[in-house]
Design a protein around this motif. Structure first.
Motif, PDB file in Angstrom:
ATOM      1  N   LEU A 102       0.841  -1.191   0.000  1.00  0.00           N
ATOM      2  CA  LEU A 102       0.000   0.000   0.000  1.00  0.00           C
ATOM      3  C   LEU A 102       0.879   1.244   0.000  1.00  0.00           C
ATOM      4  N   SER A 103       0.394   2.298  -0.633  1.00  0.00           N
ATOM      5  CA  SER A 103       1.080   3.581  -0.528  1.00  0.00           C
ATOM      6  C   SER A 103       0.068   4.668  -0.214  1.00  0.00           C
ATOM      7  N   ILE A 104       0.519   5.670   0.533  1.00  0.00           N
ATOM      8  CA  ILE A 104      -0.305   6.830   0.871  1.00  0.00           C
ATOM      9  C   ILE A 104       0.578   8.070   0.792  1.00  0.00           C
ATOM     10  N   PRO A 105      -0.018   9.243   0.569  1.00  0.00           N
ATOM     11  CA  PRO A 105       0.781  10.477   0.553  1.00  0.00           C
ATOM     12  C   PRO A 105       1.295  10.815   1.950  1.00  0.00           C
ATOM     13  N   GLY A 106       2.409  11.516   1.989  1.00  0.00           N
ATOM     14  CA  GLY A 106       2.947  11.979   3.267  1.00  0.00           C
ATOM     15  C   GLY A 106       3.922  10.998   3.881  1.00  0.00           C
TER      16      GLY A 106
END
Length: 417
Positions: free
Chosen positions: A167-171
Motif C-alpha cells: 500500500l502507498s499513501i501520501p505523506g
C-alpha cells in the motif's frame, strides 16, 4: 559466499561478479534464499550456472533448488529459445511467477489505483477508483479491500494465494507500524494502522510506504537498471521525492526523506499551505495550488488533472502555470541534486501528464541553479510505467520484503526445508 542483490531494494541488476548488483565474496556458503535471488533476477538459468557462480557442489545445488521448487517459488523445465549444447534443450530454472499474487493499492486524496500482480511484479489486472476528498480510513479502506477482492475474483484467484499486500499513501509513513505519520493531504489518517483492514481479505503480510517512495521502487524494472542513483519526483496534488542512492531507497530517520513540498521558499512567503504553515513550495507549485490559480484566471477546473488536460490542448494559461510549477520545483530540487549527485531525475505524478511544459520549467531552474558538475551527466526522464507506476511500485514494495533472500530463507526454515 555472500550475495548482495541490489534489486531487492529497488535497484538495478549488474555490478561485480559478472552481474550488476550481485557481489560474490568467496568463502561462505550461498543459502537457498540467495540462490533464489539469482534465479529470480535472471543471473543464473541452470543448475550448472549456480554451481559455477556460487562454488556450491552439485549436491548442495540440487538440495537448494529442490527446496525452492517444493515451496512453489521456482519452476524447472526446458526452454526452446535457449540453444542446446548437445542434442536437446537444456533444463532451465525460473521464478514461478504464477505461484501466488500480490495485491497493490496506491491510495491518493481523490483516486486510488488498485492492482493484482504476479510474483514478478507484472500487473495482471488493475482498476482506478475515484473517491470523495476527505474520507477517513474507516470509510475508504473497506472500499479498497472490497475492490481488491473483486479483482481477485475476476482473475479466478483465491485469497489464500495472496503472498503480500503493498500500500502507498501520501505523506510521511511509519513503515514499522504501517501507518501515516504525517499527511496534510490525508486528514484523519495519521497513526491509523492499515494492515487490520486488509486482514478481512487475506492473512498475508501488509507493507505501507510513501507514494513517492513506491514510485521510485517501480523503476526496479526501468530506469534503475541503468541508474543506481536517482531522484523520483512525484508532482501531483502534493510534491515529494523518492531518493535512491547506490540502488537503495533512502527514507531518513523518521521516514520523512524527500518531503521537499514543505520546504520554505522566498517566493511563497506569507502564502498559506495546507500543512498549517506558510511559505511552503506546495503553496506555489502543487496541484491544489495550481487549481486555485487556474480558477482565479477563469478556468473551470476541479483537479490538477483537469489543468493538465487543458495544457495538453494548448491552453496558454494552463501551459504557463504548469511550466512555472516546474520552474519553482526545480529551484528546490537543485539543492538535492547538489547534495546527492543523482544520475537521473525521473518525473512522475499528474503534472507529468503535461510533460513538455513542466520539464521545460524544471530544466530551466535546475540546470541554472545546480552546479555544473552535478548536472554534467544528469538526465531528466519520464517514468517507466506511466499511470500504473503506483501499482507497480506497491507490488515491488511487497515483493522485495517477502521474496528477498532473507525472507525466503525464513520461509524455508519455517517449513523445515
Amino acid at each position: 559466499m555472500t550475495l548482495s542483490a541490489i534489486g531487492n531494494a529497488g535497484g538495478p541488476r549488474g555490478a561485480r561478479g559478472g552481474h550488476a548488483g550481485v557481489v560474490v565474496v568467496p568463502g561462505d556458503t550461498a543459502t537457498a534464499g540467495e540462490v533464489f535471488s539469482l534465479v529470480r533476477d535472471g543471473v543464473v538459468a541452470t543448475r550448472s550456472d549456480i554451481a559455477r557462480l556460487t562454488g556450491l557442489s552439485r549436491t548442495a545445488v540440487a538440495a537448494r533448488v529442490q527446496a525452492l521448487i517444493d515451496v512453489g517459488l521456482v519452476a524447472e523445465g526446458t526452454d526452446p529459445d535457449r540453444p542446446p549444447a548437445s542434442g536437446r534443450p537444456p533444463v532451465v530454472l525460473r521464478l514461478d511467477r504464477a505461484a501466488g499474487v500480490v495485491l497493490a493499492a496506491a491510495i491518493g486524496r481523490s483516486r486510488t489505483q488498485l492492482g493484482v500482480c504476479d510474483l514478478d511484479g507484472q500487473v495482471l489486472l488493475a482498476r482506478d477508483v475515484d473517491q470523495e476528498v476527505g474520507l477517513t480510513p474507516d470509510v475508504l479502506m473497506p472500499r479498497v479491500v472490497a475492490a481488491l477482492g473483486e479483482l481477485l475474483g475476476e482473475l479466478g484467484r483465491d485469497a489464500a494465494e495472496v503472498r503480500a499486500v503493498g500500500l502507498s499513501i501520501p505523506g510521511t509513513v511509519d513503515t514499522a507500524t504501517g501507518a501515516s505519520l504525517d499527511s496534510p493531504i490525508m486528514t484523519g489518517w495519521d497513526g491509523v494502522a492499515l494492515a487490520p483492514y486488509v486482514a478481512e481479505l487475506a492473512g498475508a503480510p501488509v507493507f505501507v510506504d510513501n507514494d513517492a517512495n513506491v514510485m521510485a521502487l517501480s523503476e526496479r524494472r526501468g530506469h534503475l537498471e541503468a541508474h543506481r542513483d536517482l531522484l523520483f519526483l512525484k508532482a501531483s496534488t502534493g510534491i515529494g521525492v523518492g531518493v535512491v542512492t547506490g540502488g537503495r531507497l533512502v527514507r531518513g530517520g523518521l521516514g520523512a526523506g524527500g518531503e521537499i513540498g514543505h520546504t520554505k521558499v522566498p517566493a511563497a512567503t506569507g502564502m498559506a499551505c495546507r500543512c498549517g504553515e506558510s511559505g511552503c513550495l506546495e503553496s506555489l507549485a502543487s496541484g491544489w495550488a495550481l487549481v486555485q490559480a487556474a480558477r482565479e484566471a477563469g478556468h473551470e477546473v476541479s483537479h490538477v488533472r483537469d489543468l493538465v488536460a487543458l495544457a495538453g490542448r494548448g491552453d496558454p494559461e494552463a501551459r504557463h502555470l504548469v511550466r512555472e510549477a516546474g520552474r519553482r520545483i526545480g529551484e528546490v530540487l537543485a539543492a538535492a541534486v547538489n547534495l546527492l549527485n543523482p544520475e537521473a531525475v525521473v518525473v512522475g505524478g499528474d503534472l507529468a501528464g503535461a510533460y513538455d511544459p513542466f520539464v521545460a520549467g524544471l530544466r530551466e531552474s535546475l540546470y541554472s541553479l545546480a552546479t555544473a558538475l552535478a548536472t554534467r551527466d544528469l538526465v531528466i526522464v519520464a517514468l517507466t510505467h506511466g499511470e500504473r507506476s503506483g501499482v507497480v511500485g506497491c507490488a515491488a514494495l511487497a515483493l522485495r520484503e517477502v521474496l528477498d533472500s532473507t525472507a525466503v530463507d525464513r520461509l524455508l526454515a519455517a517449513r523445515g526445508a
